[in-house]
Write an enzyme that holds these catalytic residues in place. Structure first.
Site, PDB file in Angstrom:
ATOM      1  N   SER A   1       2.802   1.233   3.280  1.00  0.00           N
ATOM      2  CA  SER A   1       2.702   1.608   1.869  1.00  0.00           C
ATOM      3  C   SER A   1       1.280   1.566   1.324  1.00  0.00           C
ATOM      4  CB  SER A   1       3.606   0.717   1.016  1.00  0.00           C
ATOM      5  OG  SER A   1       3.138  -0.611   1.026  1.00  0.00           O
TER       6      SER A   1
ATOM      7  N   HIS B   1       0.207  -4.639  -2.696  1.00  0.00           N
ATOM      8  CA  HIS B   1       0.034  -3.368  -3.408  1.00  0.00           C
ATOM      9  C   HIS B   1      -1.121  -3.462  -4.396  1.00  0.00           C
ATOM     10  CE1 HIS B   1       4.292  -1.505  -2.666  1.00  0.00           C
ATOM     11  NE2 HIS B   1       3.514  -1.469  -1.599  1.00  0.00           N
TER      12      HIS B   1
ATOM     13  N   ASP C   1       6.043   0.337  -8.633  1.00  0.00           N
ATOM     14  CA  ASP C   1       6.920  -0.605  -7.925  1.00  0.00           C
ATOM     15  C   ASP C   1       8.098  -1.118  -8.740  1.00  0.00           C
ATOM     16  OD1 ASP C   1       5.353  -0.451  -5.667  1.00  0.00           O
ATOM     17  OD2 ASP C   1       4.210  -2.259  -6.110  1.00  0.00           O
TER      18      ASP C   1
END
Length: 180
Positions: A57, A96, A123
């Site tokens: 990701s 992230h 998210d």
């Protein structure tokens, strides 16, 4: 007879005092590793100073198997920083990028929104049911450095536990049967 047979024979021929000495040495190695880990936790201010990237990701910045070094400071989290966070009800932390920070004037609390660089949307679907923002207590640390691909060892041992048990057993056997 083979490697394992030689090791078993080596253990049989050892004196009890020598075996106990080797077991204590193994215990000291494990204890030293735990002390180093706790020292890193204190020095970095993070409950987990080192994490492994488990998904794609964050590509192309971080690839699966990269090891990230984390640090947690008192400075406010800013948009663009890469953070590692826990979500209530999930064991595995997520790496992230912060895409939005909302500072509340009345309470001085900060709401944080994240997104994987390689993901299409934010998210919010990953967060706990009904949760729209992360808060400071969710953040484990900020990425301050990384080692590419070194974390693959951890990924392989997690996905194939038999390899982990064989490796730990072999290392323990080598420590116990070493002659020095």
């Amino acid at each position: 007879m083979g490697f394992i047979g030689d090791q078993v024979e080596s253990i049989r021929s050892m004196q009890v005092r020598h075996v106990l000495s080797q077991i204590i040495s193994l215990g000291m190695i494990v204890t030293s590793a735990l002390i180093i880990w706790k020292g890193l936790m204190v020095a970095t201010g993070s409950e987990s100073p080192v994490v492994v990237v488990l998904s794609g990701s964050m590509e192309p910045g971080f690839k699966r198997g990269d090891i990230l070094f984390l640090r947690m400071s008192k400075e406010p989290i800013r948009t663009g920083e890469i953070v590692v966070f826990n979500i209530d009800g999930r064991e595995i932390p997520i790496v992230h990028r912060v895409i939005k920070v909302h500072e509340r004037q009345e309470s001085a609390e900060v709401d944080i929104l994240t997104k994987g660089d390689n993901n299409f949307g934010d998210d919010r679907l990953l967060y706990a049911q009904g949760q729209l923002w992360l808060h400071q207590h969710h953040i484990m640390g900020r990425a301050v450095g990384y080692l590419p691909y070194v974390g693959w060892v951890t990924i392989v041992m997690t996905e194939k536990p038999i390899i982990k048990y064989l490796l730990i057993g072999a290392l323990g056997l080598l420590v116990i049967t070493s002659k020095e």
